[in-house]
Design an enzyme around this catalytic site. Structure first.
Site, short mmCIF file in Angstrom:
data_model
loop_
_atom_site.label_atom_id
_atom_site.label_comp_id
_atom_site.label_asym_id
_atom_site.label_seq_id
_atom_site.Cartn_x
_atom_site.Cartn_y
_atom_site.Cartn_z
N ASP A 165 20.91 30.36 76.27
CA ASP A 165 21.86 30.32 75.15
C ASP A 165 22.00 31.69 74.47
OD1 ASP A 165 23.51 29.12 73.19
OD2 ASP A 165 21.78 28.71 71.90
N ASN A 416 9.91 30.21 77.97
CA ASN A 416 10.65 29.47 76.97
C ASN A 416 11.33 28.28 77.63
OD1 ASN A 416 11.90 29.27 74.16
ND2 ASN A 416 13.69 29.14 75.48
N GLU A 417 10.88 27.09 77.27
CA GLU A 417 11.52 25.83 77.64
C GLU A 417 11.82 25.63 79.12
OE1 GLU A 417 14.93 25.39 75.08
OE2 GLU A 417 13.64 24.67 73.46
N ASN A 471 9.36 24.00 70.45
CA ASN A 471 10.75 24.14 70.01
C ASN A 471 11.25 22.73 69.74
OD1 ASN A 471 10.38 26.79 70.76
ND2 ASN A 471 11.87 26.79 72.42
N GLU A 511 10.58 27.16 67.35
CA GLU A 511 11.99 26.98 67.04
C GLU A 511 12.18 25.67 66.29
OE1 GLU A 511 14.86 27.25 70.27
OE2 GLU A 511 13.79 28.96 71.15
N TRP A 556 14.38 29.01 63.85
CA TRP A 556 15.42 29.47 64.78
C TRP A 556 16.73 29.54 64.05
CZ3 TRP A 556 14.88 31.85 69.17
CH2 TRP A 556 16.00 32.05 69.99
N LYS A 575 22.67 29.33 64.05
CA LYS A 575 21.45 28.84 63.40
C LYS A 575 20.74 29.92 62.59
CE LYS A 575 20.60 25.07 66.62
NZ LYS A 575 21.49 25.52 67.74
C1 GCB Z 1 16.59 26.32 72.34
C2 GCB Z 1 16.52 27.62 73.05
C3 GCB Z 1 17.28 28.72 72.35
C4 GCB Z 1 18.59 28.17 71.82
C5 GCB Z 1 18.29 27.07 70.84
C6 GCB Z 1 19.55 26.43 70.22
O1 GCB Z 1 15.82 25.45 72.51
O2 GCB Z 1 15.21 28.05 73.29
O3 GCB Z 1 17.49 29.77 73.24
O4 GCB Z 1 19.41 29.15 71.26
O5 GCB Z 1 17.58 26.06 71.47
O6 GCB Z 1 20.00 26.90 69.21
O7 GCB Z 1 20.05 25.48 70.80
#
Ligand code: GCB
Length: 598
Positions: A165, A416-417, A471, A511, A556, A575
Site C-alpha cells: 500500500d 510486514n504482514e 497491525n 499499526e 499508522w 491515516k
Molecule cells: C497495513 C499495511 C500498511 C497499510 C495499512 C493501511 O496493514 O501494513 O502498509 O498502509 O495497512 O492503511 O491499510
C-alpha cells in the site's frame, strides 16, 4: 557483499565528492538499451535530477507511472592518485540496477533500499573524462522485495501492481558519491556493549585489508580520550559512561587509525552511542530501565520528492515527533536513507528497522486483506520462494551491516504482514530469523508485523519474535463507525488470547488507525472525519491500557502518503496523524497529551 557499507567520511586519508545534480535520463520500454550500447552514451536523453523519485516530477501520467527499464548517465573528471581506490556509492537504486563505467559493466545490484557500492578503480580513466551509466528497473514480481506483479496493458505498456500500500517510487532516490579510500583500509566494524556498574565495556571487531595494526579510540567531546586499544578485536572500557537515551542522546566518537612508520594509512571516525536494549520479562528495556515505545509507522514520502531524502523534510518530521512526545518509529516498509538514522542518533529517537519484506500475499488490495483478513493465497508454496528467500536474506544482511552501529536502532523487523498461517511460511521465515540473529553483533530483538489473520491460534511464526508486533485495524477495517463497540469486544477477545501466548514476551502495536480526510468534520462522527479518527484511537487505547504486556504503540501513519490510485484510496492513504504537508490533524493533540504522560 564485497564493498564496505561504511558511511563515507572526510579526513587526510579519505574524501569524497557528490555526483548529485542534473543527470541524463532515458526510458527504455523495449529493453533494447544494452543491445544498442546505450552504456556508451544515451541516444536521446532528457535532463533529470539525481537524487529523485522520478514519478511526481512529470506532468505526464504515462511517465509518472512508468514501469520497466530506465537509464541514467553522468560524467566526472578525476585527477590521478595511484595510492587510493575509487569507490562509487549510490545510497540506493530502486529496485535493481546494472552499473557501467566508461561502457564497461562494473557491477549489479538487486534491492532498492540499501547502498550500491562498487570499487571502480579498474574502470576509471584518470586525468580524463569518465562516464557512469546506470540501467535501472522498477518492475515488481514475487521474487523482488517488496513483492508485487507487473501488469502488461493491451498496448504493451507495463504497470507496477504492488501487493503493498505505497506508491512504487523509483529511480536513484538517494545521493551518489565518488569516494577515495586508501588501498589498505578499514572495511567494517561492529560494536556491542555491556554495562558494568558505572562503566561500559565496548566490545569491538574490525574488518580491514592489509597487515598494519589498527588502533581504536573512543573520545568524548568535552572529556577527550576515554579509551584506546590496538588490534582487530578487543574491549574498550569507558569509565563513568554517559549512556545514550532519548532524553540525553549522548554520542561519543569512535576513531579507527591504521599507521605505518611514515604516518597514517587510514583514518575513520563515527558517532558511538553506548546503550543496551532487551525484550524480556514482559517489557522492553533500554539501559536496564523499562521503556514504552510511543510513535509511528512512517514512510519516506513527500509531495514531488516522493522518497528522495531531504534534510528539511526529515528535520520537520523529527520536530513533529518531538512536539507530539513520540520516542520511536518503524521504518515501514524498507530501510530508509542513512541520514534518518544519523539524525535519530543525535536526537534520541528509537528506530525499529524494517527490511522491505512487504506484500508477501497475493493481493492487489492488500490493505483490505490486511485489515479484515482474507483467503490464504499460499504465497509461500510457490516455486519462486527460494529466490525470494535469497533476495530477502541479502536485503536483511545489507540492512543489518549498514545499520548495526546506530544506537537509535533498537530492533529489526523481518517482515510486514506476510501470510504466516501455514507450515511453509514458518519454513520460509525460520532460517531468516536465525540468519539475522547470527549477523547482528548486538543481538537486538527481532520482530515482524503481524497481519490480522496471524492470531495466537493461527500464526506459525509469532514465536520466532522476541517481542510480538501487531497491525490491527479494529474500528476501521474491522467494524468501523457505528459498529465500533463490536470492534472493541473483538479486540478484547483477541488480546485475551495473546495474554496466554506471550510467555513473558512484550507486545507492541506497529499499526492501528483510521483514514481521515483533513478537511472533514462531522458531529456526530462518520468514518473519514477528524472526529472519528479521535474516537477510533480512544477506543484502541482503552483496550490496550487494560493489558500490561502492551509495551508500545506505533500508530499508522505519521503522515498521509501516496499510494497507487484505486477505489479504496483517495489520492493516497489518509491515516496520517499529520497531513502530507506535516500539519497536525485533530488526533495529533490527543496523542500529544497521552504521550506526555506515558
Ligand atoms: C497495513 C499495511 C500498511 C497499510 C495499512 C493501511 O496493514 O501494513 O502498509 O498502509 O495497512 O492503511 O491499510
Amino acid at each position: 557483499m564485497n564493498e564496505s557499507l561504511l558511511y563515507p567520511c572526510i579526513n587526510s586519508c579519505r574524501d569524497f565528492h557528490s555526483l548529485d545534480g542534473m543527470w541524463k535520463m532515458q526510458f527504455d520500454p523495449d529493453s533494447v538499451g544494452q543491445k544498442e550500447n546505450w552504456q556508451d552514451g544515451l541516444p536521446s536523453p532528457f535532463a533529470f535530477p539525481v537524487p529523485a523519485s522520478f514519478a511526481d516530477i512529470f506532468t505526464d501520467k504515462e511517465k509518472r507511472d512508468y514501469c520497466g527499464d530506465f537509464w541514467y548517465e553522468t560524467r566526472f573528471h578525476l585527477d590521478a592518485d595511484t595510492t587510493r581506490d575509487v569507490i562509487l556509492r549510490f545510497g540506493s537504486i530502486t529496485h535493481r540496477a546494472t552499473i557501467f563505467v566508461n561502457g564497461i559493466k562494473a557491477g549489479e545490484h538487486e534491492g532498492g533500499f540499501t547502498p550500491v557500492v562498487l570499487d571502480i578503480t579498474p574502470y576509471v580513466r584518470f586525468d580524463n573524462k569518465n562516464r557512469i551509466s546506470v540501467l535501472a528497473n522498477n518492475e515488481l514480481n514475487e521474487t523482488s522485495i517488496p513483492c508485487g506483479t507487473t501488469k502488461i496493458l493491451p498496448d504493451g505498456r507495463k504497470l507496477a501492481a504492488p501487493y503493498f500500500d505505497f506508491f512504487n517510487y523509483s529511480g536513484i532516490q538517494r545521493s551518489v558519491l565518488l569516494i577515495r579510500v586508501p588501498k589498505e583500509r578499514l572495511i567494517d566494524y561492529d560494536t556491542d556493549m555491556e554495562l558494568q556498574g558505572n562503566d561500559a565495556l565496548v566490545h569491538y571487531r574490525v574488518k580491514k585489508t592489509g597487515d598494519h595494526p589498527i588502533t581504536v579510540e573512543i573520545y568524548d567531546k568535552t572529556l577527550g580520550l576515554m579509551a584506546r586499544n590496538t588490534g582487530e578485536e578487543g574491549t574498550l572500557r569507558v569509565k563513568d559512561a554517559e549512556l545514550w537515551e532519548p532524553e540525553n542522546p549522548h554520542l561519543y566518537t569512535i576513531v579507527f587509525l591504521i599507521k605505518d612508520e611514515h604516518g597514517f594509512i587510514d583514518k575513520f571516525r563515527a558517532d558511538l552511542g553506548i546503550r543496551t536494549f532487551e525484550a524480556r520479562d514482559g517489557k522492553l528495556w533500554l539501559n536496564g530501565k523499562p521503556i514504552f515505545l510511543k510513535g509511528f509507522g512512517k514512510h519516506e514520502d513527500f509531495e514531488i520528492m516522493g522518497r528522495t531524502f531531504s534534510y528539511p523534510i526529515a528535520m520537520r518530521d523529527f520536530a513533529c515527533m518531538k512536539w507530539i512526545n513520540a520516542n520511536c518509529f518503524r521504518t515501514s516498509h524498507y530501510p530508509y536513507a542513512e541520514e534518518w538514522y544519523q539524525l535519530a542518533d543525535s536526537l534520541g529517537i528509537l528506530i525499529i528497522d524494517e527490511v522491505p519484506a512487504v506484500g508477501m500475499m497475493r493481493s492487489l488490495m492488500n490493505f483490505a486483506t490486511a485489515g479484515t483478513g482474507g483467503k490464504e493465497t499460499k504465497f509461500f508454496c510457490s516455486d519462486t520462494v527460494q529466490q525470494l528467500q535469497e533476495n530477502h536474506r541479502r536485503a536483511l544482511e545489507e540492512m543489518i551491516v549498514r545499520d548495526k552501529n546506530h544506537p537509535s536502532v533498537i530492533a529489526f523487523s523481518i517482515y510486514n504482514e506476510p501470510e504466516t498461517t501455514y507450515p511453509e511460511a514458518r519454513e520460509y521465515f525460520k532460517p531468516l530469523f536465525e540468519y539475522a540473529r547470527s549477523i547482528d553483533p548486538q543481538k537486538r530483538p527481532l520482530t515482524g508485523a503481524q497481519l490480522i489473520n496471524s492470531t495466537p491460534n493461527t500464526c506459525q511464526c509469532q514465536d520466532l519474535c522476541d517481542f510480538v508486533s501487531l497491525n490491527r485495524y479494529y474500528g476501521w477495517y474491522v467494524m468501523g463507525g457505528s459498529e465500533i463497540s463490536v470492534a472493541e469486544k473483538l479486540f478484547r477477545q483477541e488480546m485475551d488470547e495473546w495474554k496466554e501466548t506471550l510467555h513473558g514476551r512484550p507486545l507492541i502495536f506497529t499499526e492501528f488507525g483510521a483514514d481521515t480526510y483533513s478537511a472533514e468534520h462531522k458531529l456526530p462522527s462518520v468514518m473519514w472525519s477528524q472526529e472519528y479518527q479521535r474516537e477510533c484511537y480512544e477506543m484502541n487505547f482503552r483496550v490496550m491500557d487494560d493489558y500490561d504486556f502492551v509495551q508500545g504503540e506505533l500508530v499508522w501513519n505519521f503522515a498521509d502518503f501516496q499510494t497507487t490510485e484505486g477505489i479504496m484510496r483517495v489520492n493516497g492513504n489518509k491515516k496520517g496523524i499529520f497531513t502530507r504537508n506535516r500539519q497536525p490533524k485533530d488526533a495529533a493533540y490527543l496523542l500529544k497529551k497521552r504521550w506526555e504522560k506515558k
